[in-house]
Design a protein around this motif. Sequence first.
Motif, short mmCIF file in Angstrom:
data_model
loop_
_atom_site.label_atom_id
_atom_site.label_comp_id
_atom_site.label_asym_id
_atom_site.label_seq_id
_atom_site.Cartn_x
_atom_site.Cartn_y
_atom_site.Cartn_z
N MET A 1 -5.81 -4.58 2.68
CA MET A 1 -4.85 -3.65 2.13
C MET A 1 -5.06 -2.29 2.78
O MET A 1 -6.11 -2.02 3.38
CB MET A 1 -5.03 -3.55 0.61
N ASP A 2 -4.08 -1.42 2.67
CA ASP A 2 -4.19 -0.08 3.25
C ASP A 2 -5.40 0.65 2.70
O ASP A 2 -5.75 0.52 1.52
CB ASP A 2 -2.92 0.73 2.95
N ALA A 3 -6.04 1.44 3.57
CA ALA A 3 -7.18 2.31 3.23
C ALA A 3 -8.48 1.53 3.03
O ALA A 3 -9.47 2.09 2.56
CB ALA A 3 -6.89 3.17 2.00
N PHE B 1 -6.47 7.26 -1.20
CA PHE B 1 -5.15 7.85 -1.05
C PHE B 1 -5.16 9.31 -1.52
O PHE B 1 -4.54 10.19 -0.89
CB PHE B 1 -4.11 7.07 -1.86
N LEU B 2 -5.87 9.58 -2.61
CA LEU B 2 -5.96 10.95 -3.10
C LEU B 2 -6.64 11.86 -2.08
O LEU B 2 -6.22 13.01 -1.89
CB LEU B 2 -6.71 11.00 -4.44
N ARG B 3 -7.67 11.36 -1.42
CA ARG B 3 -8.34 12.17 -0.39
C ARG B 3 -7.38 12.45 0.77
O ARG B 3 -7.41 13.54 1.36
CB ARG B 3 -9.60 11.46 0.11
N ARG B 4 -6.55 11.48 1.10
CA ARG B 4 -5.57 11.70 2.17
C ARG B 4 -4.56 12.77 1.78
O ARG B 4 -4.08 13.52 2.64
CB ARG B 4 -4.84 10.39 2.49
N ILE B 5 -4.24 12.84 0.52
CA ILE B 5 -3.29 13.86 0.05
C ILE B 5 -3.96 15.22 -0.05
O ILE B 5 -3.38 16.25 0.32
CB ILE B 5 -2.70 13.44 -1.32
N ASP B 6 -5.21 15.24 -0.53
CA ASP B 6 -5.89 16.51 -0.81
C ASP B 6 -6.44 17.18 0.44
O ASP B 6 -6.63 18.40 0.45
CB ASP B 6 -7.03 16.28 -1.81
N ARG B 7 -6.72 16.40 1.50
CA ARG B 7 -7.30 16.97 2.71
C ARG B 7 -6.23 17.11 3.78
O ARG B 7 -5.69 16.10 4.25
CB ARG B 7 -8.45 16.10 3.20
N PRO B 8 -5.93 18.32 4.21
CA PRO B 8 -4.89 18.52 5.24
C PRO B 8 -5.14 17.73 6.51
O PRO B 8 -4.19 17.27 7.15
CB PRO B 8 -4.95 20.03 5.50
N ASP B 9 -6.42 17.55 6.87
CA ASP B 9 -6.72 16.83 8.11
C ASP B 9 -6.48 15.33 7.98
O ASP B 9 -6.53 14.59 8.97
CB ASP B 9 -8.16 17.09 8.56
N LYS B 10 -6.23 14.87 6.74
CA LYS B 10 -5.96 13.45 6.52
C LYS B 10 -4.52 13.20 6.05
O LYS B 10 -4.14 12.04 5.83
CB LYS B 10 -6.93 12.87 5.50
N PHE C 1 -1.23 9.43 5.34
CA PHE C 1 -0.55 9.01 4.11
C PHE C 1 0.94 8.93 4.33
O PHE C 1 1.54 9.75 5.03
CB PHE C 1 -0.85 9.99 2.97
N SER C 2 1.56 7.93 3.70
CA SER C 2 3.02 7.81 3.75
C SER C 2 3.53 7.26 2.43
O SER C 2 2.78 6.65 1.65
CB SER C 2 3.46 6.88 4.90
N ARG C 3 4.80 7.48 2.20
CA ARG C 3 5.41 6.98 0.98
C ARG C 3 5.29 5.47 0.88
O ARG C 3 5.16 4.90 -0.21
CB ARG C 3 6.88 7.40 0.95
#
Length: 293
Positions: free
Chosen positions: A71-73, A196-205, A209-211
């Motif tokens: 699965m993703d991530a 997924f939350l880390r991908r949203i919270d960290r600009p470098d990640k 992330f995608s819808r």
Amino acid sequence: MIDFSPPESPFRVTYNGDFDISRAVTTPPGDAPSEAALKKELKRAVRDISRLQRRLHAHQHYAVLLVFQAMDAAGKDSTLRAAMTGVNPAGFRINAFEAPSNEEAGHDFLWRTTLRLPEKGRIGIFNRSYYEEVLIVRVHPEFLERQKLPRRLPIMERCEERYQSIRDHEAHLARNGTVILKFWLNISREEQARRFLRRIDRPDKNWKFSRADIEERRHWGEYMAAYEDAINATARPWAPWYAIPADSKPWMRLVVAQLVRDQLATLDLTHPTLPEVERAELQDYRDHLAAEL
């Protein structure tokens, strides 16, 4: 059938079709080593893989195919980097398979991956693979419309046909010297949410992330059923599946690297021996070169 003696492991799926995905663990055992110790062991395993890969390349009688599904991530990309860092890049190739192109969709579902199979003496890595055709296609059967198949079948009947094609394909590869190891990186739904939350919270990640990640997450149960059926249908001694706990990346990377190392170590890899006439010629060349010094 060639017996490649796949490595023993508590994570190797049995071949009798009784794999229960709900019982597959996602976390390391309680007595797992520290992260520092895991990294140290990983370096040792990678050194061994590098040494064995050189022998594989010289021997030229086997190819190795490593298939990764998750699965993703779940950490496929980072695991591949970690397990192959230090290995001669000329000795392996990673192929990542996304949605089929128009050309690829115009062929049978095994065509595009067959074109990228490793040749003898090399390690080929499939980051996703032909298994997408019984995983994402099962969850989204509308994707089959692009393939312009001659018969309309219920999706489960289509998957059963494809399981048979995959079994035949992998048996053919094994008979001809391709060693196959298949890894399902088993991440929990909760850990996926954290990543997924880390991908949203960290600009470098953010770019990771995608819808679509959230859309596919809503089908979690359907994907688990698809994985369970596909793994049970295609786990064979010559093409084993390993369900690797993926909530801890350092643990997962080490387990994968050790399994690859242990499989390579079972092969009768020897350096080629030259015929006596050619060895005599080598001695003549050596004498000539030594005389110039």
